[in-house]
Scaffold this active site. Structure first.
Site, PDB file in Angstrom:
ATOM      1  N   HIS A  87      52.968  69.957  73.842  1.00 19.42           N
ATOM      2  CA  HIS A  87      53.239  70.726  72.628  1.00 19.42           C
ATOM      3  C   HIS A  87      54.612  70.363  72.080  1.00 19.42           C
ATOM      4  CE1 HIS A  87      54.632  73.107  76.082  1.00 19.42           C
ATOM      5  NE2 HIS A  87      55.535  73.654  75.276  1.00 19.42           N
TER       6      HIS A  87
ATOM      7  N   HIS B 120      57.818  71.674  69.731  1.00 20.98           N
ATOM      8  CA  HIS B 120      58.505  72.830  69.156  1.00 20.98           C
ATOM      9  C   HIS B 120      59.127  72.359  67.845  1.00 20.98           C
ATOM     10  CE1 HIS B 120      58.646  75.251  72.968  1.00 20.98           C
ATOM     11  NE2 HIS B 120      58.518  74.041  73.484  1.00 20.98           N
TER      12      HIS B 120
END
Length: 182
Positions: free
Chosen positions: A168, A170
């Site tokens: 993932h 950010h």
């Protein structure tokens, strides 16, 4: 155990840095009330504690990397866990972080994990999705009005405090970012 063994590790170094900084502040500001100094000390201890919690969570998460169980992100993709979705297409999902570290903090994840648990384990077959994740981060920045200044962070592995083993990104913005970041 001798007295030098107590001075090992990052926690000890942060505590020593705090004590040194506190002593210089105390010398300059003897007129501040005692509760002000105690408040700063509690804030620093809280930050050190939060850092240790984050490190402990990352270490614990790393032990379950390869078991193939659904991550919290898999559950968000399946709409089993609600999230505040900012952007979605056929390959990625972007949603607001529940513990934001900036006024704008959005996570961008691939909808299919396909073995891509962390950047350090990326393979050549992941090139397309990695590029698409970065492009989606740019789209998110545009939607959020921060395209002129934002940061993209990828934590990879336990020493980078990765706590969810589903790659993932950010996307952080909405304030001045400092350097160095860590």
């Amino acid at each position: 155990m001798n007295s030098l063994s107590l001075l090992r590790g990052p926690l000890s170094l942060r505590a020593l840095a705090f004590i040194k900084a506190s002593n210089s502040i105390l010398r300059r500001s003897r007129s501040l009330p005692l509760f002000h100094h105690n408040l700063n000390f509690r804030r620093t201890l809280s930050t050190i504690g939060a850092t240790n919690d984050e490190e402990a969570s990352a270490t614990a998460a790393a032990t379950n990397v390869d078991i193939g169980a659904p991550t919290i992100f898999d559950k968000i993709i399946a709409k089993e866990i609600p999230s505040s979705i900012v952007y979605e297409d056929d390959k990625v999902l972007a949603f607001r972080d529940i513990s934001p570290q900036a006024p704008i903090h959005i996570l961008v994840i691939p909808k299919s994990r396909d073995g891509l648990t962390q950047l350090g384990r990326a393979e050549q077959r992941h090139e397309e999705i990695l590029g698409h994740l970065l492009y989606a981060a740019k789209i998110v920045a545009e939607k959020e009005g921060i395209v002129d200044g934002f940061r993209v962070v990828i934590n990879s592995g336990p020493t980078a405090c990765q706590s969810v083993y589903h790659l993932h990104l950010h996307v952080l913005g909405g304030r001045q970012m400092k350097w160095p970041p860590g």
